[in-house]
Design a protein around this motif. Sequence first.
Motif, mmCIF file in Angstrom:
data_model
loop_
_atom_site.group_PDB
_atom_site.id
_atom_site.type_symbol
_atom_site.label_atom_id
_atom_site.label_comp_id
_atom_site.label_asym_id
_atom_site.label_seq_id
_atom_site.Cartn_x
_atom_site.Cartn_y
_atom_site.Cartn_z
ATOM 1 N N ALA A 379 91.552 -18.813 -99.596
ATOM 2 C CA ALA A 379 91.085 -18.654 -100.976
ATOM 3 C C ALA A 379 91.078 -17.177 -101.336
ATOM 4 O O ALA A 379 91.510 -16.776 -102.417
ATOM 5 C CB ALA A 379 89.696 -19.267 -101.138
ATOM 6 N N ASN A 380 90.624 -16.364 -100.377
ATOM 7 C CA ASN A 380 90.596 -14.925 -100.580
ATOM 8 C C ASN A 380 91.970 -14.350 -100.849
ATOM 9 O O ASN A 380 92.187 -13.655 -101.836
ATOM 10 C CB ASN A 380 90.037 -14.253 -99.326
ATOM 11 C CG ASN A 380 88.702 -13.644 -99.621
ATOM 12 O OD1 ASN A 380 88.428 -13.303 -100.774
ATOM 13 N ND2 ASN A 380 87.875 -13.503 -98.610
ATOM 14 N N THR A 381 92.904 -14.645 -99.940
ATOM 15 C CA THR A 381 94.231 -14.049 -100.100
ATOM 16 C C THR A 381 94.937 -14.590 -101.338
ATOM 17 O O THR A 381 95.719 -13.886 -101.951
ATOM 18 C CB THR A 381 95.138 -14.282 -98.874
ATOM 19 O OG1 THR A 381 94.960 -15.625 -98.457
ATOM 20 C CG2 THR A 381 94.786 -13.372 -97.725
ATOM 21 N N ARG A 382 94.627 -15.844 -101.698
ATOM 22 C CA ARG A 382 95.289 -16.397 -102.879
ATOM 23 C C ARG A 382 94.541 -16.059 -104.159
ATOM 24 O O ARG A 382 94.952 -16.438 -105.253
ATOM 25 C CB ARG A 382 95.441 -17.917 -102.742
ATOM 26 C CG ARG A 382 96.449 -18.283 -101.659
ATOM 27 C CD ARG A 382 96.393 -19.747 -101.272
ATOM 28 N NE ARG A 382 97.121 -19.974 -100.031
ATOM 29 C CZ ARG A 382 98.250 -20.675 -99.940
ATOM 30 N NH1 ARG A 382 98.756 -21.246 -101.005
ATOM 31 N NH2 ARG A 382 98.855 -20.816 -98.777
ATOM 32 N N GLY A 383 93.370 -15.409 -104.010
ATOM 33 C CA GLY A 383 92.613 -14.966 -105.180
ATOM 34 C C GLY A 383 92.053 -16.101 -106.021
ATOM 35 O O GLY A 383 91.984 -16.005 -107.242
ATOM 36 N N VAL A 384 91.656 -17.205 -105.379
ATOM 37 C CA VAL A 384 91.046 -18.309 -106.132
ATOM 38 C C VAL A 384 89.710 -18.693 -105.486
ATOM 39 O O VAL A 384 89.413 -18.311 -104.358
ATOM 40 C CB VAL A 384 91.946 -19.573 -106.176
ATOM 41 C CG1 VAL A 384 93.247 -19.278 -106.890
ATOM 42 C CG2 VAL A 384 92.226 -20.104 -104.771
ATOM 43 N N GLU A 385 88.929 -19.434 -106.241
ATOM 44 C CA GLU A 385 87.683 -19.970 -105.694
ATOM 45 C C GLU A 385 88.051 -21.017 -104.640
ATOM 46 O O GLU A 385 89.064 -21.703 -104.768
ATOM 47 C CB GLU A 385 86.886 -20.685 -106.790
ATOM 48 C CG GLU A 385 86.550 -19.830 -107.985
ATOM 49 C CD GLU A 385 85.346 -18.952 -107.734
ATOM 50 O OE1 GLU A 385 84.559 -19.286 -106.821
ATOM 51 O OE2 GLU A 385 85.213 -17.934 -108.423
ATOM 52 N N LEU A 386 87.159 -21.140 -103.664
ATOM 53 C CA LEU A 386 87.373 -22.123 -102.609
ATOM 54 C C LEU A 386 87.698 -23.504 -103.195
ATOM 55 O O LEU A 386 88.641 -24.177 -102.785
ATOM 56 C CB LEU A 386 86.103 -22.189 -101.756
ATOM 57 C CG LEU A 386 86.188 -22.787 -100.364
ATOM 58 C CD1 LEU A 386 87.284 -22.122 -99.545
ATOM 59 C CD2 LEU A 386 84.848 -22.647 -99.658
ATOM 60 N N ALA A 387 86.892 -23.910 -104.175
ATOM 61 C CA ALA A 387 87.051 -25.248 -104.745
ATOM 62 C C ALA A 387 88.357 -25.401 -105.514
ATOM 63 O O ALA A 387 88.798 -26.510 -105.773
ATOM 64 C CB ALA A 387 85.875 -25.576 -105.649
ATOM 65 N N ASP A 388 88.962 -24.275 -105.882
ATOM 66 C CA ASP A 388 90.189 -24.368 -106.665
ATOM 67 C C ASP A 388 91.443 -24.307 -105.800
ATOM 68 O O ASP A 388 92.560 -24.342 -106.309
ATOM 69 C CB ASP A 388 90.231 -23.270 -107.727
ATOM 70 C CG ASP A 388 89.188 -23.503 -108.809
ATOM 71 O OD1 ASP A 388 88.744 -24.662 -108.940
ATOM 72 O OD2 ASP A 388 88.826 -22.549 -109.507
ATOM 73 N N LEU A 389 91.256 -24.220 -104.490
ATOM 74 C CA LEU A 389 92.413 -24.285 -103.601
ATOM 75 C C LEU A 389 93.095 -25.635 -103.799
ATOM 76 O O LEU A 389 92.423 -26.634 -104.051
ATOM 77 C CB LEU A 389 91.965 -24.184 -102.137
ATOM 78 C CG LEU A 389 91.717 -22.783 -101.565
ATOM 79 C CD1 LEU A 389 91.176 -22.911 -100.151
ATOM 80 C CD2 LEU A 389 92.988 -21.949 -101.569
ATOM 81 N N ALA A 390 94.416 -25.641 -103.647
ATOM 82 C CA ALA A 390 95.152 -26.873 -103.901
ATOM 83 C C ALA A 390 95.104 -27.826 -102.718
ATOM 84 O O ALA A 390 96.112 -28.357 -102.278
ATOM 85 C CB ALA A 390 96.595 -26.546 -104.272
ATOM 86 N N VAL A 420 100.229 -27.898 -97.417
ATOM 87 C CA VAL A 420 99.532 -28.614 -98.502
ATOM 88 C C VAL A 420 99.208 -27.622 -99.619
ATOM 89 O O VAL A 420 99.434 -27.889 -100.801
ATOM 90 C CB VAL A 420 98.250 -29.298 -97.984
ATOM 91 C CG1 VAL A 420 97.477 -29.939 -99.139
ATOM 92 C CG2 VAL A 420 98.583 -30.350 -96.930
ATOM 93 N N LEU A 421 98.697 -26.454 -99.246
ATOM 94 C CA LEU A 421 98.330 -25.440 -100.245
ATOM 95 C C LEU A 421 99.552 -24.992 -101.050
ATOM 96 O O LEU A 421 99.443 -24.654 -102.217
ATOM 97 C CB LEU A 421 97.691 -24.225 -99.566
ATOM 98 C CG LEU A 421 96.318 -24.448 -98.937
ATOM 99 C CD1 LEU A 421 95.876 -23.218 -98.159
ATOM 100 C CD2 LEU A 421 95.293 -24.794 -100.007
ATOM 101 N N ASP A 422 100.710 -25.010 -100.401
ATOM 102 C CA ASP A 422 101.929 -24.589 -101.091
ATOM 103 C C ASP A 422 102.603 -25.720 -101.841
ATOM 104 O O ASP A 422 103.724 -25.580 -102.313
ATOM 105 C CB ASP A 422 102.912 -23.967 -100.092
ATOM 106 C CG ASP A 422 102.394 -22.645 -99.546
ATOM 107 O OD1 ASP A 422 101.556 -22.017 -100.235
ATOM 108 O OD2 ASP A 422 102.803 -22.242 -98.444
ATOM 109 N N GLY A 423 101.916 -26.863 -101.930
ATOM 110 C CA GLY A 423 102.439 -27.954 -102.753
ATOM 111 C C GLY A 423 103.500 -28.793 -102.067
ATOM 112 O O GLY A 423 104.323 -29.425 -102.721
#
Length: 501
Positions: A379-390, A420-423
């Motif tokens: 979440a940190n490296t992608r700059g999003v909130e934990l809950a908004d991770l894909a 999964v995070l990368d879709g």
Amino acid sequence: MTAVAEIMDYDEVLDRFDPVLGLEVHVELSTKTKMFCGCANEFGAEPNTQVCPVCLGLPGALPAVNGKAVEAAIRIGLALNCQVAEWCRFARKNYFYPDQPKNFQTSQYDEPIVFDGHLDVVLDDGETFRVDIERAHMEEDTGKSLHMGGATGRIHGADYSLLDYNRAGVPLIEIVTKPITGAGERAPEVARAYVTALRDLLRALNVSDVRMDQGSLRCDANVSLMPKGASEFGTRTETKNVNSLRSVERAVRYEMQRHAAVLTSGGSIVQETRHFDESTGSTSSGRPKETSEDYRYFPEPDLVPIAPSREWVEELSQTLPELPWERRRRAKEDWGLSDEELRDLVNAGALELIAETVEAGAAPGDARSWWVAYLSQQANTRGVELADLAITPKQVARVVALVGEGKLTNKLARQVVDGVLDGEGEPDEVVAARGFEVVSDDSELQKAVDEALAAQPDVADKIRGGKVQAAGAVVGSVMKATKGQADAKRVRELVLKACGQ
Ligand code: ADP
Ligand code: MG
Ligand code: ZN
């Protein structure tokens, strides 16, 4: 007023003024269909493919209320300790805007479906702050204007605009607080904590996907200042559509500092909407605020009033899921957390996610370690909130299960999560697509072990002679040969066995 707003030092603001906040949160419901028609309610479809005569406001088209949206509104109200109206109506809010094909928004005005509630909000230090809820009402979303040709995507500097009506008519609930007083220096924190708590609550109710980044949860932050000791509220500004939790906090703080600078230099605050700019952390002037007379509200003649029966309300109240504060208490007991550990998980936005991962079948320890370690990092490296991770708690639970079944090593599991995070799809799809299935077939492993031993006869001799720690080197080459897709523990067992240990 000058174009570049001066702001006052935050401590000085607090010496002179008391802030008052008002938060309006719009949440898009994740119903299958729109508020007043049968069009699909889905994010991301081709523009103007989810429209019909009703949501386009064509002559003669008649709306019908989506019962599931009414149900969601009542459930939200119950969870917020609100009263549920015995009888209420929709109203027309009249204004022209290109993204509003009907020329009015069907909303509720002085007869909201739920009203007079509260939400207890936990601050960073574990203290609780009660926010009173004025009302929550039902309405419909507008379409979307896409401003083309400019650098910023905003209307200024654009060559032309396109309109996408897929979102027009999507069910919205607007939740409005009473004026929040007494927060003092913690006003910005209270604002963020309130939106966080509301988001968690809406998520637990499963009524919306509450993605601030995609606009399914939007917050307008009203701020005013009154001189210390005064009791009459100052004039407020309304910073619109702040789209992250952090921005809510920053926008409130900035407005407090700006108001204070204007007020102490003899100026006055204009009641207006403002935009928050994430990159500068400042707000800029929007439009002067309309009064409700400007909208010429009147009861919607095409829809019947809503009169939820008390039995139905009671049934909905009985069937509410476990709410975040209940879940917190239970997590603390079940997982044996200290107050501090619980607070850290809550602050990291991880508690709900862990609880849902546990519900999906993972052991609490595994669920917790995934969310607070690897996924927090991501979440940190992608700059999003934990809950908004894909990735969903269910998907995390599936990865945990795959590790548990010996089908993935921890290292591969992290790569599956990356996929999964990368879709790349569901965990199982990533495993298949990347060819990650752990080599758990002993005969295949045995072959690799035999080869590794044959390639290092001196090491093999050492192990045979009782130096079991030498097995590490052999395990290492087997892991290399199987590209990390073997269970290292099992390999070690096979190596020792092959050497008679
Ligand atoms: P609007 O139609 O302008 O959006 P709402 O009633 O929907 O008005 O929302 C206004 C919000 O601002 C509410 O949360 C209300 O409690 C809050 N509010 C009202 N007066 C003030 C004030 N003087 N300072 C700060 N917040 C205020
Ligand atoms: Mg409002
Ligand atoms: Zn439609």
